[in-house]
Structures are given as structure tokens and as C-alpha cells.
Design a protein around this motif. Sequence first.
Motif, PDB file in Angstrom:
ATOM      1  N   ASP A   1     -25.081  16.037 -52.037  1.00 29.68           N
ATOM      2  CA  ASP A   1     -26.117  15.014 -51.943  1.00 29.68           C
ATOM      3  C   ASP A   1     -25.541  13.620 -52.168  1.00 29.68           C
ATOM      4  OD1 ASP A   1     -28.769  15.556 -51.312  1.00 29.68           O
ATOM      5  OD2 ASP A   1     -29.419  14.677 -53.233  1.00 29.68           O
ATOM      6  N   ASP A   2     -24.751  13.508 -53.222  1.00 28.99           N
ATOM      7  CA  ASP A   2     -24.085  12.242 -53.552  1.00 28.99           C
ATOM      8  C   ASP A   2     -23.206  11.766 -52.412  1.00 28.99           C
ATOM      9  OD1 ASP A   2     -25.036  11.691 -55.985  1.00 28.99           O
ATOM     10  OD2 ASP A   2     -23.292  12.428 -57.131  1.00 28.99           O
ATOM     11  N   LEU A   3     -22.478  12.717 -51.846  1.00 27.28           N
ATOM     12  CA  LEU A   3     -21.565  12.383 -50.766  1.00 27.28           C
ATOM     13  C   LEU A   3     -22.346  11.810 -49.587  1.00 27.28           C
ATOM     14  CD1 LEU A   3     -18.629  12.477 -49.744  1.00 27.28           C
ATOM     15  CD2 LEU A   3     -19.103  14.762 -48.838  1.00 27.28           C
ATOM     16  N   LEU A   4     -23.440  12.472 -49.229  1.00 25.51           N
ATOM     17  CA  LEU A   4     -24.235  12.003 -48.103  1.00 25.51           C
ATOM     18  C   LEU A   4     -24.858  10.643 -48.409  1.00 25.51           C
ATOM     19  CD1 LEU A   4     -25.912  15.380 -47.041  1.00 25.51           C
ATOM     20  CD2 LEU A   4     -23.952  14.223 -45.999  1.00 25.51           C
ATOM     21  N   ASP A   5     -25.308  10.461 -49.650  1.00 31.88           N
ATOM     22  CA  ASP A   5     -25.861   9.155 -50.037  1.00 31.88           C
ATOM     23  C   ASP A   5     -24.814   8.063 -49.920  1.00 31.88           C
ATOM     24  OD1 ASP A   5     -28.396  10.002 -50.488  1.00 31.88           O
ATOM     25  OD2 ASP A   5     -28.160  10.251 -52.665  1.00 31.88           O
ATOM     26  N   ASN A   6     -23.618   8.404 -50.335  1.00 26.30           N
ATOM     27  CA  ASN A   6     -22.526   7.426 -50.246  1.00 26.30           C
ATOM     28  C   ASN A   6     -22.205   7.061 -48.799  1.00 26.30           C
ATOM     29  OD1 ASN A   6     -21.033   6.285 -52.536  1.00 26.30           O
ATOM     30  ND2 ASN A   6     -21.244   8.363 -53.302  1.00 26.30           N
ATOM     31  N   ILE A   7     -22.298   8.052 -47.941  1.00 22.30           N
ATOM     32  CA  ILE A   7     -22.076   7.779 -46.521  1.00 22.30           C
ATOM     33  C   ILE A   7     -23.135   6.801 -46.013  1.00 22.30           C
ATOM     34  CG2 ILE A   7     -22.182   8.808 -44.218  1.00 22.30           C
ATOM     35  CD1 ILE A   7     -20.946  11.368 -45.487  1.00 22.30           C
ATOM     36  N   LEU A   8     -24.382   7.063 -46.384  1.00 16.47           N
ATOM     37  CA  LEU A   8     -25.463   6.184 -45.925  1.00 16.47           C
ATOM     38  C   LEU A   8     -25.282   4.762 -46.445  1.00 16.47           C
ATOM     39  CD1 LEU A   8     -28.651   8.451 -46.144  1.00 16.47           C
ATOM     40  CD2 LEU A   8     -27.336   7.782 -44.117  1.00 16.47           C
ATOM     41  N   LEU A   9     -24.868   4.653 -47.706  1.00 23.23           N
ATOM     42  CA  LEU A   9     -24.644   3.329 -48.290  1.00 23.23           C
ATOM     43  C   LEU A   9     -23.543   2.581 -47.543  1.00 23.23           C
ATOM     44  CD1 LEU A   9     -24.833   3.868 -52.158  1.00 23.23           C
ATOM     45  CD2 LEU A   9     -26.213   2.292 -50.761  1.00 23.23           C
ATOM     46  N   THR A  10     -22.462   3.279 -47.305  1.00 24.44           N
ATOM     47  CA  THR A  10     -21.338   2.670 -46.589  1.00 24.44           C
ATOM     48  C   THR A  10     -21.775   2.243 -45.190  1.00 24.44           C
ATOM     49  OG1 THR A  10     -19.856   4.138 -47.794  1.00 24.44           O
ATOM     50  CG2 THR A  10     -18.937   3.020 -45.874  1.00 24.44           C
ATOM     51  N   ALA A  11     -22.526   3.128 -44.538  1.00 20.83           N
ATOM     52  CA  ALA A  11     -22.996   2.833 -43.183  1.00 20.83           C
ATOM     53  C   ALA A  11     -23.895   1.605 -43.177  1.00 20.83           C
ATOM     54  CB  ALA A  11     -23.735   4.039 -42.617  1.00 20.83           C
ATOM     55  N   GLU A  12     -24.721   1.493 -44.198  1.00 22.73           N
ATOM     56  CA  GLU A  12     -25.647   0.375 -44.266  1.00 22.73           C
ATOM     57  C   GLU A  12     -24.889  -0.941 -44.306  1.00 22.73           C
ATOM     58  OE1 GLU A  12     -28.970   1.388 -46.935  1.00 22.73           O
ATOM     59  OE2 GLU A  12     -29.011  -0.772 -47.370  1.00 22.73           O
ATOM     60  N   VAL A  13     -23.850  -0.964 -45.123  1.00 21.74           N
ATOM     61  CA  VAL A  13     -23.028  -2.163 -45.229  1.00 21.74           C
ATOM     62  C   VAL A  13     -22.363  -2.493 -43.884  1.00 21.74           C
ATOM     63  CG1 VAL A  13     -21.006  -3.181 -46.368  1.00 21.74           C
ATOM     64  CG2 VAL A  13     -22.590  -1.753 -47.673  1.00 21.74           C
ATOM     65  N   MET A  14     -22.003  -1.438 -43.165  1.00 18.62           N
ATOM     66  CA  MET A  14     -21.306  -1.642 -41.892  1.00 18.62           C
ATOM     67  C   MET A  14     -22.224  -2.173 -40.790  1.00 18.62           C
ATOM     68  SD  MET A  14     -18.982   1.802 -41.815  1.00 18.62           S
ATOM     69  CE  MET A  14     -17.883   1.382 -40.468  1.00 18.62           C
ATOM     70  N   GLU A  15     -23.535  -2.015 -40.994  1.00 17.89           N
ATOM     71  CA  GLU A  15     -24.518  -2.454 -39.991  1.00 17.89           C
ATOM     72  C   GLU A  15     -24.165  -1.943 -38.598  1.00 17.89           C
ATOM     73  OE1 GLU A  15     -24.835  -6.675 -40.386  1.00 17.89           O
ATOM     74  OE2 GLU A  15     -26.066  -6.516 -42.193  1.00 17.89           O
ATOM     75  N   LEU A  16     -24.110  -0.638 -38.492  1.00 16.90           N
ATOM     76  CA  LEU A  16     -23.777  -0.017 -37.212  1.00 16.90           C
ATOM     77  C   LEU A  16     -24.965  -0.113 -36.264  1.00 16.90           C
ATOM     78  CD1 LEU A  16     -22.243   3.154 -38.866  1.00 16.90           C
ATOM     79  CD2 LEU A  16     -20.959   1.286 -37.806  1.00 16.90           C
ATOM     80  N   THR A  17     -24.693  -0.609 -35.063  1.00 15.96           N
ATOM     81  CA  THR A  17     -25.781  -0.751 -34.108  1.00 15.96           C
ATOM     82  C   THR A  17     -25.366  -0.284 -32.725  1.00 15.96           C
ATOM     83  OG1 THR A  17     -25.093  -3.015 -33.668  1.00 15.96           O
ATOM     84  CG2 THR A  17     -26.878  -2.731 -35.249  1.00 15.96           C
ATOM     85  N   ALA A  18     -26.351  -0.066 -31.905  1.00 17.64           N
ATOM     86  CA  ALA A  18     -26.120   0.272 -30.501  1.00 17.64           C
ATOM     87  C   ALA A  18     -27.383  -0.097 -29.743  1.00 17.64           C
ATOM     88  CB  ALA A  18     -25.816   1.753 -30.335  1.00 17.64           C
ATOM     89  N   ASN A  19     -27.232  -0.150 -28.424  1.00 19.14           N
ATOM     90  CA  ASN A  19     -28.376  -0.474 -27.581  1.00 19.14           C
ATOM     91  C   ASN A  19     -28.830   0.771 -26.828  1.00 19.14           C
ATOM     92  OD1 ASN A  19     -30.158  -1.327 -25.683  1.00 19.14           O
ATOM     93  ND2 ASN A  19     -28.731  -2.699 -24.604  1.00 19.14           N
ATOM     94  N   PRO A  20     -29.912   1.380 -27.287  1.00 20.89           N
ATOM     95  CA  PRO A  20     -30.342   2.644 -26.676  1.00 20.89           C
ATOM     96  C   PRO A  20     -30.774   2.473 -25.227  1.00 20.89           C
ATOM     97  CG  PRO A  20     -31.599   2.116 -28.669  1.00 20.89           C
ATOM     98  CD  PRO A  20     -30.798   0.918 -28.341  1.00 20.89           C
ATOM     99  N   GLU A  21     -31.034   1.230 -24.812  1.00 21.12           N
ATOM    100  CA  GLU A  21     -31.515   1.022 -23.452  1.00 21.12           C
ATOM    101  C   GLU A  21     -30.390   0.842 -22.445  1.00 21.12           C
ATOM    102  OE1 GLU A  21     -34.573  -1.998 -23.324  1.00 21.12           O
ATOM    103  OE2 GLU A  21     -35.319  -1.267 -25.264  1.00 21.12           O
ATOM    104  N   ALA A  22     -29.181   0.722 -22.944  1.00 18.91           N
ATOM    105  CA  ALA A  22     -28.047   0.514 -22.039  1.00 18.91           C
ATOM    106  C   ALA A  22     -27.673   1.800 -21.314  1.00 18.91           C
ATOM    107  CB  ALA A  22     -26.850   0.013 -22.839  1.00 18.91           C
ATOM    108  N   ALA A  23     -26.848   1.656 -20.286  1.00 20.22           N
ATOM    109  CA  ALA A  23     -26.291   2.838 -19.625  1.00 20.22           C
ATOM    110  C   ALA A  23     -25.432   3.568 -20.653  1.00 20.22           C
ATOM    111  CB  ALA A  23     -25.436   2.431 -18.430  1.00 20.22           C
ATOM    112  N   ALA A  24     -25.460   4.872 -20.599  1.00 19.81           N
ATOM    113  CA  ALA A  24     -24.809   5.660 -21.640  1.00 19.81           C
ATOM    114  C   ALA A  24     -23.296   5.541 -21.611  1.00 19.81           C
ATOM    115  CB  ALA A  24     -25.205   7.121 -21.509  1.00 19.81           C
ATOM    116  N   LYS A  25     -22.734   5.459 -22.800  1.00 18.96           N
ATOM    117  CA  LYS A  25     -21.290   5.549 -22.979  1.00 18.96           C
ATOM    118  C   LYS A  25     -21.086   6.514 -24.139  1.00 18.96           C
ATOM    119  CE  LYS A  25     -17.369   2.921 -24.627  1.00 18.96           C
ATOM    120  NZ  LYS A  25     -17.000   1.715 -25.363  1.00 18.96           N
TER     121      LYS A  25
END
Length: 480
Positions: free
Chosen positions: A231-255
Motif C-alpha cells: 500500500d505504501d509503495l503504491l501511495d509513494n508511486i502516486l505521490l511521485t507521479a503527482e509531482v511529475m505532472e504526467l499528462t497526455a492528450n487523449p484526443e490526439a492520434a494514438a501513439k
Amino acid sequence: EDIRVYEFAEKINHPISDVIKVLFNLGMMVTKNDFLGKDEIEILAEEFEVEVTTIDPTNAFNYEEEYVEAESEEHLEERPPVITIMGHVDHGKTSLLDAIRNARVAHGEAGGITQHIGAYTVEQRDKKITFIDTPGHAAFSAMRERGAQATDIVIIVVAADDGVKPQTIEAIKHAKASKAPIIVAVNKMDKEGANPDLVKGQMAEHEVSPIDWGGDVEFVPVSAKTGEGIDDLLDNILLTAEVMELTANPEAAAKAVVVESSVEKGRGPVGTVIVQNGTLSVGDNVVCGKAFGRVRSLINDQGQQIKVLGPSETAVVVGLNEVPAAGDIMIAMESDKEAREYAQKRAEYERQKELSASTKTSLDELTALIAEGKLKSLKVILKTDVHGSLEAIRTSLLALRNDEVKVDIISSGVGGITENDVELANSSENSVLLGFNVRPTGAVKALAKQRGVDIRTYTIIYQLLDDITGMLTGMMAPKF
Ligand code: GDP
């Protein structure tokens, strides 16, 4: 990068022969179809006084660049992180991946059966996390070599009862090279000899410093066996991801990036992909490395048929004409025709590249060629004044080779040119006696003259190399 000699010549508006000559003079023998390396391009750029911007080699020939629309800021949405687990053998990579999957597969309620497809998605606090399910460094490196930055965060597993081991260090190197943030999972905490502090100390020695020691890496104690800390590990992943601000455009042509592939009975060539941008849909025309096709079906990690695949989501793609390679990028195209054309272009490009690589013969192959008498070698006897120049010249001379001619240093040493050297040269066909900052005595000169041995002396290394290059060129069959 990834430009051929003749392409470079065209670009800079110089004759091909000029380009070849410059490299030749520096001991690099290329033919017009060879690909230029980064170093070679830099040298040429300087020589011809042109500006070159070298792009990431892994992004060469990119339909992506040509094709994929620039990510529009407007449509950017948060996307789940994609995780790779690495670590030493037996430290628990597989166990950890299994523990995470079994604990909380996403869409679990739909009643699917967990499938090993090479990646899976779990849910934690209503957020998704995608794991690449092929532990180990090989796949990771293969993908990185192809320029597929498929991983957002790297988890390095270290067994608490075993500590840092060679593959742990390798994992650290891979992770650092990819610039992905690291989270350390200190596994097997249930075991008696578990010593997380030892792990921290050892990891810190390799510049993976624990946060609680003033560093920037989270160390999470876990047990894949008991489920402790997952649980902790997954929470840590989410925290790290949040800081990274990972984004994508779901409307774009797929890559998407391929993480695993195979041929399956009844399905033909299939590839498991993780979508990096856009949305991949059933019916899309895609190109994927040398493969192309129309997405016939998408099957998720629960064995369910799905219609669409969004950013960071994973599924098996059915409908390709051939098996793609891990690390290949899949792109959705306007039409079937376009997908086919891009795939063909790609295939041709790779064929050329292989050809080019095969003309740059390995040392073993060279030896075989010499044995077969197909390769001509210039035998060299080398004498220099000091050891430093001996090594430098030796190395440079040995580098002067291509698939047709090479230098063979049959004898070398520090000191004056002796009668022995002359006799050796005399008894060897195709040989030349070189002196660097050393000269023959009168007696030696006389003997050489008598034997018809050519002694050449130099005081400047590049003049020596120039002359030898010239001799080698003379030995080569005419090319163009
Ligand atoms: P991998 O080679 O890194 O994939 O390691 P595995 O997942 O195959 O695990 C190697 C061995 O360690 C197996 O026998 C596992 O059962 C055992 N193992 C893995 N995780 C734990 C753990 O948390 N506690 C204990 N006691 N054993 C574990």
C-alpha cells in the motif's frame, strides 16, 4: 544522426568524395552508403564549417515527428504513471509484481481472469498505475535503445536480507540514465535477517540517497510474501507521479509503445502496447516499426475485449501483419495506405542500416577475410623514440581499416631502426618500415638500399598516418 555519407554530402553541398576524404584522412574509412556516427558528423561539421544539430539518435526516421500532431496544451489531461521494476535476481521482482497485481487489479469486478500480457494496470485510491510486467533490464534497455521512454518511474527492488548486488547497481545505472525517478522497494522485510538500514547505506554509496538521510529517494519497506508495505509503495508511486505532472492528450492520434510481442494461435502477430499519447481504438490503421495493420481487437490484462485504450493504459493489439519488436512505436494513421507506406519506408531504412552495419566489419570477420585472402593488409614495422608515441601510433594505425584493407603491425618497438628491422621488412611482402622520431644509421640505410626496403621516417604523427592512408587507398579496388 543516422544520416548516410551521401546524404550528408548532399545536405552540405559538397562532393561525396570530399566527405569521404576528410574521414579517410582521419583514419575513418567509409563508403557513400555508410551511416555517419555522431563523432564523424562533428568532425565533418567542423571541417566543412557547417552547423549541425544532432538529434537524439533513437529518434531518427520518425514518422512520429512527421506525423504526430504537436501536443496541444488545451487537451492535456493527467495520465497514470508507468512503472518498471528492476533489481537483482531473486530479490523479488516477480513476486512483487504478482503481489501488486493480485492485491488490486483494476476493473477486477468485471470478472476477468488476470492475463500475463507484459503489462497491467492497478488502482490505488481511484487512481491508476500501470506496471510493465517484464522485469529485468534487458527489455528496459531495449526500449531505451529504441528511444522509447516507456517508463515514468523506476522501482528498484533490494532484498533486505541480501543488500546491494551487481544487478542492483546495474539497475541504478539504467534508471539514472533514463532520468526516471527512483523508488527503492526494500523487500523481504518479513525475513529474519532483514536489515533495511544496511540497504540504505549501500544504496547511498551508489548515489541513491534515502530521503530520511537528507537525500531524494524514497525507500519503502515491503514484503511481497506478506503484502506488508505494498500500500505504501503504491501511495509513494502516486505521490511521485503527482509531482511529475504526467499528462497526455487523449484526443490526439494514438501513439503507443510495444512492451511485448508474439504470434498467437488464431490471432496472428500481436503486440502488447502502452499508450503514450492519444487514444487507440479498434479500427485504427496503425504502423508499428516495420509492421502495420488495422486494430482488429484490443484485449486488456483481464482478457476482456475493449474498444478504446487511453493514455498509459495497456492492451494486446490484434491485427498486425507481422510481429513488432519491444520498443517499437505504434502510431495511428489516417489511412491504410499511409500506414503501409510508412511501414515500408521503415523496413527499407532498417535494411539499409543493416547493410551499413555489415560493411563495418568486425575484427573477427577481418581475420577470416585475411585468411581467405580477400582482405589486403599492409604490413608495418614500427619504431619510435618513446613508448607514448608508440602506443598512439599503433592505435591509430590499427584503426585505419575497412572491409578491404587494413594495417598489420608485424613488429613494433622503442629504439632506433636496426638491421633486424630491415631484414624483417625484406622477408615480408607488402610491408613498410616506419620510424617516428628515429632514424636509421648509415649501415642500416645501406642495407635497406641493398634489400630494396622502403624506410620512412616521420616527426609528425598525422603525416605518418596520411602516408599510410594513401598507401591503403592505393591497395583498394576502385569504388565509384
Ligand atoms: P526475482 O528473480 O527478482 O523475480 O525474484 P522472485 O520474485 O522470483 O523471488 C525470488 C525468491 O524470493 C522466491 O523464492 C520468492 O518466493 C522469494 N521472495 C520474494 N519476495 C519475498 C518476500 O517478501 N519475503 C520472502 N520471505 N521471500 C520472498
